[in-house]
Write an enzyme that holds these catalytic residues in place. Sequence first.
Site, PDB file in Angstrom:
ATOM      1  CD  GLU A 144       6.877  19.221  90.284  1.00 15.67           C
ATOM      2  OE1 GLU A 144       6.583  18.626  91.332  1.00 15.67           O
ATOM      3  OE2 GLU A 144       7.067  20.432  90.217  1.00 15.67           O
ATOM      4  CG  ASP A 195      13.454  22.681  95.236  1.00 18.70           C
ATOM      5  OD1 ASP A 195      12.797  23.716  95.465  1.00 18.70           O
ATOM      6  OD2 ASP A 195      13.090  21.549  95.598  1.00 18.70           O
ATOM      7  CG  ASP A 210       6.448  22.874  96.167  1.00 20.86           C
ATOM      8  OD1 ASP A 210       6.982  22.802  95.050  1.00 20.86           O
ATOM      9  OD2 ASP A 210       7.018  22.558  97.224  1.00 20.86           O
TER      10      ASP A 210
HETATM   11  C1  GLC Z   1       9.929  21.896  97.500  1.00 18.84           C
HETATM   12  C2  GLC Z   1       9.770  23.298  96.942  1.00 18.84           C
HETATM   13  C3  GLC Z   1      10.354  24.299  97.899  1.00 18.84           C
HETATM   14  C4  GLC Z   1       9.668  24.157  99.256  1.00 18.84           C
HETATM   15  C5  GLC Z   1       9.816  22.727  99.772  1.00 18.84           C
HETATM   16  C6  GLC Z   1       9.037  22.493 101.057  1.00 18.84           C
HETATM   17  O1  GLC Z   1      11.255  21.539  97.566  1.00 18.84           O
HETATM   18  O2  GLC Z   1      10.312  23.423  95.663  1.00 18.84           O
HETATM   19  O3  GLC Z   1      10.200  25.605  97.384  1.00 18.84           O
HETATM   20  O4  GLC Z   1      10.218  25.054 100.165  1.00 18.84           O
HETATM   21  O5  GLC Z   1       9.350  21.810  98.807  1.00 18.84           O
HETATM   22  O6  GLC Z   1       7.695  22.755 100.907  1.00 18.84           O
END
Ligand code: GLC
Length: 801
Positions: free
Chosen positions: A410, A485, A407
């Site tokens: 980017e 998200d 995650d």
């Molecule tokens: C980001 C991710 C989400 C995750 C969060 C905490 O917002 O996109 O899926 O739960 O981080 O790690």
Amino acid sequence: MILNTELEYKGNLFPTKIIKYEKNLNVLSFTTENGVILEVTVRRDSILRFRFTTTGIFDNDFSYAITKYASRGYNHLEVTEDDDHYTITTSKLICNISKLDLRTSIYDAKDKSLICEDELGFHWEESYEFGGDVVKMSKTAQPGESYYGLGDKPVDNNLKGKRFENWVTDSYAYGRDTDPIYKTIPFYTALHNKKSYGIFFDNTFRSYFDFCHERRNISSFWAHGGEMNYYFIYGPDMSDVVMNYTDLTGKPHAMPALWALGYHQCKWSYYPESNVKEITAKFRELQIPCDAIYLDIDYMEGFRCFTWSKQYFPDPKRMVKELADDGFKTIVIIDPGIKIDMDYSVFKEGLEKDYFCKRADGPYMKGKVWPGECYFPDFTNPEVREWWADLFKELVEDIGVRGVWNDMNEPAVMDVPGKTFPNDVRHDYDGNQCSHRKAHNVYGMQMARATYQGLKKFSYPNRPFVITRAAYSGTQRYTSSWTGDNVATWDHLNIANLQAQRMCMSGFSFIGSDIGGFAEQPNGELYARWIQLGIFHPFCRTHSSGDHGDQEPWAFGTTITDVVRKFIELRYQLLPYLYTAFWKYAEEGIPILKSLVLYDQYDAQTHYRNDEFVFGEQILACPITGPNLKGRRMYIPIGKWFNFWTDEVVSGGQEIWVDADLDSMPIFVKEGAIIPKYPIQQYVGEKTVEELTLDVYYKEGNEISEVYEDATDGYDYIKGRYSLRNFKFQGKEKEIIIQQHKSGKYITTYKTFRLHFHGLPFKIKEIEIDNVIIPFEELRFKGGTSLKLTKEFTELHIIGE
Ligand code: GLC
């Protein structure tokens, strides 16, 4: 600096007349008087690569997107010349290149129709600020031309009239039309006069696409650096364009383990261990199938990657084993930011080995993420990727984690303008040192690649499972992905539907959304409708941010729990069908979901459809996308289709009303299809499959269906230990013939098929299996119309009276 194709063309520079032509096998180069070189590479009869330099010399030819396994070769290549043009002819294409200014026009070699033509063609603007060029291309839009693809853009299927930016961006609670978001897939498919072609602009700098937005009859694309370097891919079938693009940028390197196509449950965050156990126990108690449970950032010690919170997870190895004994695979999150902390071994090692990204003048790239101030590994350095891969040893080999979720790659940085690294950060880019301007869009891809390498190594002999948020073209080789998200609204259910279809037509089929929405909370109805859509997405996971309440299948009362269970059960029944679709994707690049335009481009009605899609080859699905609905109107593609619930046959080529109470949704099966089903299991492998159900949908005519199976995990399938059944269905007025051709060395656990007929227009009199007549009663199952018979037949006749 002018950043788009503004009308006055201020600052634009253009190629002048060709003064030199050279041919080196399939590489043709054209040099102009002002030092521009166009290199055309004939990759295949239907794929031409166009590459330009304005400096008389090309940079090292390197791409993260193009796979070394891409097919190459052509049947025919001829280059001719007249006063005005050079003409390149292959068996599929004719490409004219103007001697005056390098502008190109591409025609179908068979009927000589115009497919794609430069307007201004290649032009550029010198970049005073960074050096190099802003490289641009503009093409004339043909009458009625429409455009599709481009990865995860949260907009309607047809892109015509819109402009887009490609710069992977952390986009919490993005909405319809937010642009750019998490992924950069600079590939689109165009369609006009029933013919389709694609363009893949393989340039990782910030790039733009304009589909008749600035000027009604012009499409254009440009990038803030790098080369004008694009692949022209001809169909004329859109499915061939998508398959060829997928071949070029890569199919998944391995089949996913079958469990990875099961249902996954996630939340930010399930902790401590007792909470995880409560959740998994509830799934089993309520008999809702589930294969994977996720641990979000709170499982770590102060958000340090590769550590475990001693307080919340004192004995992860034991916990992971106990979960595994109950059929749950544990998947953990790993982000790129490494906490600055001299007592943290991963940080210390990264620092000692000089693996973290640096700013232009030497300092480390420091940025805030969940753990506070962090440094970030340079995943574009192969040595760093190897180091990163090895960090998974303990997690995967010792503790038994089965999948990793990447995650914030980017890369996301908090509290800074642009939400990412500044432009000047340096990257290795596999030995082609560059700034973040060039490496940004591939950073997340290279992280997922390194993670995949680690999982592949330490999961062996099991198959790796990775999920990523950021991606560039080609990322599908290593990992699955989700759409980031999103929000718990009806419009987001629509957006999830569009994004999954769009990703599939952009070569990336292993995709799903946070079911129910990540931000905010769905009500039970929205959650149930979203599950109905989600079971048709290749990656099927509920995820939500914890501060908005519970989002498990049982969180909305028993009525909703029952609906959710029913649909997850359907997903598990359809696993052999989905696995077969995945195999076709991994093998041939056939997208798992097909937007209607991709399914039937020859029917103009499909060109603007958004909601309906074909799952695999023979199931049509359409979500209910609003509250309080008891059905909806939808378009049925040409052909005859069975309503999945009622067996009513409908004729396509029209919009119809379809009933769909909350416990139903519009699902249709193509006539003639043979749909394989497994028994409902609480997780893959819970039961030994003792019998394969084949739902046979009658048709007067022919249809082919396939079923791919293997050991569900491991690599034996690559050595030929798979089972592929090809069923040729022939339906006549009073007879059905099913011919089975089996290939592969895998022996399936079941010995029998249960054939279940839908829409049979006659009463069964007798049955002939490989020329032996058997009375119907002998094979008849429990007095009904279904048959139980050996899987070993090659020809089955069902004779009616
Ligand atoms: C980001 C991710 C989400 C995750 C969060 C905490 O917002 O996109 O899926 O739960 O981080 O790690």
